[in-house]
Design an enzyme around this catalytic site. Sequence first.
Site, mmCIF file in Angstrom:
data_model
loop_
_atom_site.group_PDB
_atom_site.id
_atom_site.type_symbol
_atom_site.label_atom_id
_atom_site.label_comp_id
_atom_site.label_asym_id
_atom_site.label_seq_id
_atom_site.Cartn_x
_atom_site.Cartn_y
_atom_site.Cartn_z
ATOM 1 N N SER A 130 23.486 48.831 52.677
ATOM 2 C CA SER A 130 23.448 49.676 53.906
ATOM 3 C C SER A 130 24.749 50.633 54.607
ATOM 4 O O SER A 130 25.035 50.364 53.377
ATOM 5 C CB SER A 130 24.100 47.996 54.597
ATOM 6 O OG SER A 130 25.473 48.012 54.843
ATOM 7 N N GLU A 155 24.180 39.630 49.238
ATOM 8 C CA GLU A 155 23.240 39.966 50.707
ATOM 9 C C GLU A 155 22.660 38.567 50.731
ATOM 10 O O GLU A 155 22.062 37.631 49.090
ATOM 11 C CB GLU A 155 21.626 40.797 50.802
ATOM 12 C CG GLU A 155 22.776 42.478 51.004
ATOM 13 C CD GLU A 155 22.547 42.419 52.219
ATOM 14 O OE1 GLU A 155 22.852 41.631 52.899
ATOM 15 O OE2 GLU A 155 23.709 43.234 52.296
ATOM 16 N N ALA A 211 30.455 41.322 43.925
ATOM 17 C CA ALA A 211 30.990 42.615 42.822
ATOM 18 C C ALA A 211 31.991 42.766 42.102
ATOM 19 O O ALA A 211 32.057 43.054 41.654
ATOM 20 C CB ALA A 211 30.859 43.872 44.207
ATOM 21 N N ALA A 217 32.658 47.198 52.428
ATOM 22 C CA ALA A 217 33.513 46.296 53.057
ATOM 23 C C ALA A 217 33.433 44.959 52.856
ATOM 24 O O ALA A 217 32.071 44.075 53.253
ATOM 25 C CB ALA A 217 33.051 47.361 54.415
ATOM 26 N N TYR A 220 43.581 52.098 61.790
ATOM 27 C CA TYR A 220 42.895 52.459 60.757
ATOM 28 C C TYR A 220 44.324 52.619 59.301
ATOM 29 O O TYR A 220 44.522 52.342 59.103
ATOM 30 C CB TYR A 220 41.922 53.460 61.012
ATOM 31 C CG TYR A 220 40.878 52.380 61.271
ATOM 32 C CD1 TYR A 220 39.722 51.859 60.459
ATOM 33 C CD2 TYR A 220 39.922 52.989 61.989
ATOM 34 C CE1 TYR A 220 38.686 51.772 59.906
ATOM 35 C CE2 TYR A 220 38.560 52.360 62.642
ATOM 36 C CZ TYR A 220 37.921 51.618 61.645
ATOM 37 O OH TYR A 220 36.856 51.032 61.173
ATOM 38 N N LYS A 223 43.758 51.445 52.152
ATOM 39 C CA LYS A 223 43.836 52.970 51.706
ATOM 40 C C LYS A 223 44.318 53.395 51.145
ATOM 41 O O LYS A 223 44.022 54.689 50.408
ATOM 42 C CB LYS A 223 42.736 53.978 52.852
ATOM 43 C CG LYS A 223 40.856 53.013 53.388
ATOM 44 C CD LYS A 223 40.604 52.301 52.490
ATOM 45 C CE LYS A 223 39.209 51.493 52.700
ATOM 46 N NZ LYS A 223 37.878 51.308 51.743
ATOM 47 N N THR A 231 29.178 50.014 62.642
ATOM 48 C CA THR A 231 28.862 49.661 61.938
ATOM 49 C C THR A 231 28.773 47.902 62.591
ATOM 50 O O THR A 231 29.437 47.261 63.079
ATOM 51 C CB THR A 231 29.191 49.526 60.627
ATOM 52 O OG1 THR A 231 30.737 49.480 60.591
ATOM 53 C CG2 THR A 231 29.298 51.185 60.159
#
Length: 401
Positions: free
Chosen positions: A53, A77, A115, A144, A240, A249, A280
């Site tokens: 996605s 998924e 993953a 994410a 963020y 990050k 999102t």
Amino acid sequence: MIKVKINQKLNGNLARSVNPYGCRQNVLNQIAYVQEKGHYDGAKKALIIGGSSSYGLASRITAAFGQGADTIGVSFERPPRDEKMLGTAGWYNNIYFRQAAESVGLIGKNFIGDAFTEDMKQQVIDYIKQNFGGKIDLLVYSVAAPKRTDPNDPDNVWRSVIKPVKKEVTGFNIDLEKEMLFKQTIEPATKKEIDDTKHVMGGEDWEIWIDELKRAGVLSSGFKTILYSYIGPRSTYAFYHEGTLGLAKDSAEISKKHIQENINDLNGEALISASRAVTTKASIVIPIFPLYCIALYKIEESTGTHEIPIVHKDRLFRDMVYGNFRKIDQEGRLRPDSLEQDKEIQERVSKLMQKITPDNFKTDLTGYAEFRREFLQINGFDIPGIEESEIDLDELTKLRP
């Protein structure tokens, strides 16, 4: 034959339904966009971690239909189960992408699972060796996730949070179900929450993937890998750039350096790209961010600079990763977000944000209509030309990724 009515269902800012036919059309629309832009030289064998996605799917589509690459996608998924659980949008995105790729003679292999696990990494390595030509020349890391199990301690689960650091933050958020603007306060993250978020959303697992793929001998000469980050404007820094996600990050920057050292002998390249703001499933639950988006989208509408994920990622790969139009900041990050971060645009966005109230946020003053439409389209709703009101559950359950 079991016919099931398709109903758009929202619970706050969570979608509780999906339109598979809309998902199919959404994938086809993105493919058509890339094909219209034409072919460009790039990867031939690509692995997309988190490719079902948004940015991951867009990256996979531009790799396949822009560069002509065979692709492997890894994502977590859920398939359809019954009338109440029709599966996730990403499940259908994977299927319809694979079908489209195979129709033009490309491999579109899907791995469904976690993953982060060693088992998934080994499955992918085995497939590359046995069925994918032996090597890959691109890895996109676009994950994410809410949690990750410690690879060294299966009883320890790290959970990511989107929170400010050191101080609580109050700001407006949007309830899409009730279509209302409301104030929300988020307490600062604890040290454990900060550390956990780094483990889940940083570059740790990215590094592990590259280490294991290289050790297995499946990285080609000239191999490239890229991870997506977000910096954004000062109005979103609390969550963020200066919040838990920003710290995660920052840790990814360290991983990038380690990866680069690891692939120097392959003449490889490790990249981090600062992405633009998009709608999102994750972003709409962050206070202030939806308010920023509806202001940004309105200003971008007047400047012609608004980009949905496929437009943004196709430009990133076409112009910057494999092209000659790289925009790089002093930290070495690619900056395709420079359109969003344009000084004049940000000044106009800041002024507009000050004018938005619970009474006017749904008017033409803002880009709320576009923001809501983009959220619904994530799950296959509000897609032009899709009018089906029911689906065949038997038909859906026979589809395989």
